[in-house]
Structures are given as structure tokens and as C-alpha cells.
Scaffold this active site. Structure first.
Site, short mmCIF file in Angstrom:
data_model
loop_
_atom_site.label_atom_id
_atom_site.label_comp_id
_atom_site.label_asym_id
_atom_site.label_seq_id
_atom_site.Cartn_x
_atom_site.Cartn_y
_atom_site.Cartn_z
N LYS A 85 0.85 -1.20 0.00
CA LYS A 85 0.00 0.00 0.00
C LYS A 85 0.89 1.25 0.00
O LYS A 85 0.67 2.19 -0.76
CB LYS A 85 -0.94 -0.01 1.21
CG LYS A 85 -2.03 -1.07 1.11
CD LYS A 85 -2.83 -1.26 2.40
CE LYS A 85 -3.80 -2.44 2.23
NZ LYS A 85 -4.61 -2.72 3.44
N GLN A 104 -4.47 -1.69 9.66
CA GLN A 104 -4.44 -3.01 9.05
C GLN A 104 -5.02 -4.06 10.01
O GLN A 104 -4.66 -4.10 11.19
CB GLN A 104 -2.99 -3.36 8.66
CG GLN A 104 -2.86 -4.63 7.83
CD GLN A 104 -3.54 -4.53 6.45
OE1 GLN A 104 -3.65 -3.44 5.87
NE2 GLN A 104 -4.00 -5.65 5.92
N ASP A 154 -10.95 2.68 4.24
CA ASP A 154 -11.25 1.24 4.20
C ASP A 154 -12.75 1.00 4.07
O ASP A 154 -13.18 -0.10 3.74
CB ASP A 154 -10.76 0.56 5.49
CG ASP A 154 -9.43 -0.15 5.31
OD1 ASP A 154 -9.16 -0.62 4.18
OD2 ASP A 154 -8.67 -0.24 6.30
N1 GUN Z 1 -6.99 -7.00 6.26
C1 GUN Z 1 -7.40 -7.72 5.21
N2 GUN Z 1 -7.97 -6.91 4.28
C2 GUN Z 1 -7.91 -5.66 4.76
C3 GUN Z 1 -8.32 -4.39 4.25
O1 GUN Z 1 -8.88 -4.25 3.16
N3 GUN Z 1 -8.06 -3.33 5.05
C4 GUN Z 1 -7.46 -3.46 6.26
N4 GUN Z 1 -7.27 -2.35 6.98
N5 GUN Z 1 -7.08 -4.61 6.77
C5 GUN Z 1 -7.29 -5.71 6.02
#
Ligand code: GUN
Length: 293
Positions: free
Chosen positions: A52, A96, A119
Site C-alpha cells: 500500500k 491493518q 477502508d
Molecule cells: N486486512 C485484510 N484486508 C484488509 C483491508 O482491506 N483493510 C485493512 N485495513 N485490513 C485488512
């Protein structure tokens, strides 16, 4: 059978966001800025967050990575989010997941300012999504919608079966596919670990989204000829032939399912790549929203 190529679609999404960001920077002196919080040392989470941050760099966004020890106090985390909420420099905030057991995911998500919730996990974002109002759409289902759109896959009136009811993928996916949008307008069935007759239900599906996290779960006998199969699985499976010691496996038995499909996403190289593109679109939207307000 056509392979839905996440590499190609994600590259096109990133190019488009990069161009729009360049315009925002030039005309409004505003560089989209994503703040990512990573707790602990979970290998998969480390990789996702690193990707990311790297993508932010590639497309001209700013990014801040805040790392915390596995044993971080919940209050410190909540205070950090509150600071980012009022930091004018920061447009998007993501924490995350999964979180260590002693930290409440609900409290963490609820603390993020909905205007920075890139998100799309905040109850306010999900509520708007359910009502069909403009909002941040969770990145994985958003990425899948972008992929369906890119390949002009006809979804109108089709029976879509979503396997998995998580807040991150399955549930928002089911909502998006049912909406009066393009792609959308599906008749949606949402299945989960307690569903009976899963094989029979899947056999009736024109579109299947497998998001349950069990490698190779969806077998050839479970799908009908010509189905569209979207594989959201990204499980790490031990593999001594790989330098890393693992390989990534999807929820679909690709080798046997693919020949029966009209379209299918590979793993890796499918949905996973789209997720980051979608997150960048949300971060750009957050930055743009700030200018408008
Ligand atoms: N863990 C697995 N997928 C995601 C996501 O799309 N965003 C976040 N913050 N954590 C995750």
C-alpha cells in the site's frame, strides 16, 4: 475461458488515479496522503501494508506508516487515530486488520473519522453503502466491481452467489452486486459456514465470489458451465520449493474449475492487485472531498 487479469486492470486504475492526483497537486496544491497503522509483525499484514505504501509512492501520494508493537495499549492506538483524525495533512486512515486479541476492532474502526475512512469499515460508511449513498467502498469488493466493469461482464439479472459474510468482503460484496448500478442488479445469495446445500446453491450461480479463506474450496462439480468465478482467497500455504517458504493459494481449485468458466480470476494476479487500486481511489476521493469542503 477468459482470465480476469488483475495486473492489467490495476495498472489502468493506478494510472488513472495518478493522473487525477497530478491535477489535484497542480491546481489545489493538495497531495493525497494515506496514513497506515500496522500493529505487530504478522507476515501477510506486513506485505499488504508495504504494498500500500509502495503504491502511494508510485502514484505520487504521500504516505505515513505508523508501526506499533504487538503489545501496544489500546488507548495509545485510539489516541493516535484521534490525532490523525484532526491532522489536516492526512486524508485517509487505515488500520491493518487483524488486530491483536486485546484490542477491540470495533472501538478502533469506530474511532476513525468517517471522512477519512478509506477502508470503508466504519458503521457510517457501511450504512451509506447499504442505502446506496456516496461513500468509501471497502477496497476488495470495490476492486472486484472495477474488474467486472473493466471486462464489461454482464451482471444484470444474474444470480450471484457470495461465499463468506465478513464485513471486509462478503457482506459489502453482496450489497454492491444487488444495487441498481452497473455492474450490479444481480439476484444475490450470501452463503457462509452454516449454509446447507452449498454445492446445489453454487451450481445455480452465474457469478460466484469465493471469499471464505479455505484454499481450493470451490471445486469443478460445484459450478455450472460458463460461470464467472471471482477468487478472493489469499491463504499462505507452506511450500518448500519457494524461497519465501510459502505460496499463495486461492479459495478456488483453479486448475479444474477454470476450464468450465466463462471468466475467472487467478491467484495471485487477480483480486489482490485490484484491492490496492481501489484503496488508492478511496484515498484520492478523501483528498478531493477535503478540497470541496
Ligand atoms: N486486512 C485484510 N484486508 C484488509 C483491508 O482491506 N483493510 C485493512 N485495513 N485490513 C485488512
Amino acid at each position: 475461458m477468459i482470465i480476469l487479469d488483475g495486473k492489467i486492470v490495476a495498472a489502468s486504475v493506478k494510472e488513472s488515479v495518478k493522473a487525477k492526483a497530478a491535477l489535484l497537486i497542480r491546481e489545489h496544491k493538495k497531495t493525497p496522503h494515506l496514513a497506515a497503522i500496522l500493529i505487530g509483525t504478522n507476515g501477510a499484514s506486513e506485505t499488504y501494508v508495504a504494498n500500500k505504501v509502495k503504491t502511494c509512492e508510485e502514484i505520487g501520494f504521500k504516505s505515513t506508516l505508523l508501526r506499533f508493537d504487538e503489545n501496544v495499549k489500546e488507548q495509545l492506538l485510539l489516541d493516535t487515530i484521534k490525532k490523525l483524525n484532526v491532522d489536516d495533512e492526512v486524508d485517509g486512515i487505515l488500520v491493518q486488520l487483524p488486530l491483536p486479541k486485546h484490542i477491540s476492532e470495533e472501538k478502533v474502526i469506530n474511532t476513525i473519522n468517517p471522512s477519512k475512512d478509506v477502508d470503508g469499515f466504519h458503521p457510517s460508511s457501511i450504512g451509506k453503502l447499504v442505502q446506496g449513498l456516496p461513500t468509501f467502498i471497502p477496497a476488495t469488493p470495490y476492486g472486484i466491481m472495477l474488474m467486472l466493469k473493466h471486462y464489461k461482464i454482464d451482471t444484470v439479472g444474474k444470480h450471484a452467489v457470495v461465499i463468506g459474510r465478513s464485513n471486509i468482503v462478503g457482506r459489502p460484496m453482496s450489497i454492491l452486486l444487488s444495487q441498481n448500478t452497473n455492474p450490479g442488479n444481480c439476484t444475490v445469495t450470501i452463503c457462509h459456514s452454516r449454509s446447507k446445500n452449498l454445492t446445489e446453491i453454487c451450481q445455480q450461480a452465474d457469478i460466484i465470489v469465493a471469499a471464505l479463506g479455505i484454499p481450493g474450496f470451490l471445486k469443478a462439480n460445484m459450478i455450472k458451465e460458463g460461470a464467472v468465478v471471482i477468487d478472493v482467497g489469499i491463504t499462505r500455504v507452506a511450500d518448500a520449493t519457494k524461497k519465501s517458504g510459502f505460496s499463495i493459494k486461492g479459495d478456488v481449485d483453479f486448475e479444474n474449475v477454470a476450464p468450465k468458466c466463462s471468466y475467472i480470476t487467478p491467484v495471485p494476479g487477480g483480486v489482490g492487485l485490484m484491492t490496492i487500486g481501489a484503496l488508492m481511489m478511496n484515498t484520492f476521493a478523501a483528498a478531493q472531498l477535503k478540497i470541496k469542503n
